[in-house]
Scaffold this active site. Sequence first.
Site, short mmCIF file in Angstrom:
data_model
loop_
_atom_site.label_atom_id
_atom_site.label_comp_id
_atom_site.label_asym_id
_atom_site.label_seq_id
_atom_site.Cartn_x
_atom_site.Cartn_y
_atom_site.Cartn_z
N CYS A 1 -12.14 -1.77 -3.26
CA CYS A 1 -13.08 -0.61 -2.88
C CYS A 1 -13.62 0.17 -4.28
O CYS A 1 -14.75 0.76 -4.03
CB CYS A 1 -12.24 0.51 -2.40
SG CYS A 1 -11.24 1.58 -3.21
N CYS B 1 -7.24 -4.09 -5.63
CA CYS B 1 -8.35 -2.97 -5.16
C CYS B 1 -9.79 -3.87 -4.90
O CYS B 1 -10.28 -4.55 -5.32
CB CYS B 1 -8.87 -1.93 -6.28
SG CYS B 1 -10.16 -0.75 -5.71
N HIS C 1 -8.44 3.68 -1.46
CA HIS C 1 -9.31 3.23 -0.53
C HIS C 1 -9.10 4.34 0.63
O HIS C 1 -10.08 4.52 1.52
CB HIS C 1 -8.91 2.03 -0.09
CG HIS C 1 -7.65 1.58 0.32
ND1 HIS C 1 -6.67 1.40 -0.65
CD2 HIS C 1 -7.00 1.93 1.36
CE1 HIS C 1 -5.39 1.26 0.14
NE2 HIS C 1 -5.59 1.59 1.32
N CYS D 1 -4.64 -1.78 -6.70
CA CYS D 1 -4.94 -0.77 -5.66
C CYS D 1 -4.16 0.57 -5.80
O CYS D 1 -2.85 0.18 -6.06
CB CYS D 1 -4.72 -1.34 -4.23
SG CYS D 1 -4.46 -0.01 -2.89
N LYS E 1 -20.92 -8.10 -14.95
CA LYS E 1 -20.19 -8.53 -13.73
C LYS E 1 -18.63 -8.25 -14.09
O LYS E 1 -18.29 -8.85 -15.08
CB LYS E 1 -20.51 -9.93 -13.25
CG LYS E 1 -19.71 -10.27 -11.95
CD LYS E 1 -20.53 -11.43 -11.43
CE LYS E 1 -20.59 -12.62 -12.12
NZ LYS E 1 -21.12 -13.91 -11.52
S1 FES Z 1 -8.52 -0.80 -2.14
FE1 FES Z 1 -9.27 0.09 -3.82
S2 FES Z 1 -7.61 1.51 -4.15
FE2 FES Z 1 -6.79 0.34 -2.58
#
Ligand code: FES
Lengths: 98, 98
Positions: free
Chosen positions: A65, A63, A78, A74, A38
Site C-alpha cells: 500500500c 507492504c 493498509h 507491512c 523506481k
Molecule cells: S500493506 Fe502497506 S502497511 Fe500493510
Amino acid sequence: DQLPNKTAKMDSSKTTDAASSQSKPEHINKAIKKDVDKVVDKYDIEEVTGQCDAASNKTVSYCRCWKSKKFPLCDGSHNTWNKETGDNVGPLVLTKKQ
Amino acid sequence: DQLPNKTAKMDSSKTTDAASSQSKPEHINKAIKKDVDKVVDKYDIEEVTGQCDAASNKTVSYCRCWKSKKFPLCDGSHNTWNKETGDNVGPLVLTKKQ
Ligand code: FES
Ligand code: FES
C-alpha cells in the site's frame, strides 16, 4: 507590451480550471524514496527464510500500500488507508512451515 | 412542494462542486478482487522457492502497483503506470541463490 489579453484572462473569475480537470491520477507512492525512478526491493529466499525464523509466527509481511513506516515491511497502515478511502489493499505474506 | 430553492441551485451554473473538492483520495487498487474487504496473498517459502526454481532467472516478482494482469505477480505494468503518472512504484523481487 502591456499584454492586455493575458491580464484580462488572469482577472476573469469565470475561467474554468482546465489543468485541474485534466490532471493525472494520484501517485500510489507519495512518500517512499521519491528520489529514485523506481522502488524495487530485492531479497534472497534465504534472507526471507531468516526473517520468518526470527518472527514468532514464522511470517513476514511485505507492504503493497506504500503507506508503511517500515516499508518494504507491512506495519498495518493498509488498514487505516482502507478505512479512510474504502480501498481494499493488503500485504504479501510469506510464511515458513513449522 | 415545488422545492424552488433546490431547483434554483440545480439550474445555477455558478455553483461550485463542493463534493469534488472534498473527495477522498483515489483507490490504489481499482480492479483486483474488489469484492473482498482486503486483498492479502499468502505463500509458503517452499512455494516461492518452487516458483523461483521454475523461472530461468531463479527470480519471482510480486506486484505492488495493483495494475498487473497477473496479480499477485508483476507483469511490468508498473512501468506504464510510472510513465503515465510520474510515480515511482515497482515490485518486490525474490531470488534464489544459484
Ligand atoms: S500493506 Fe502497506 S502497511 Fe500493510
Ligand atoms: S506490475 Fe505491479 S509492480 Fe510490476
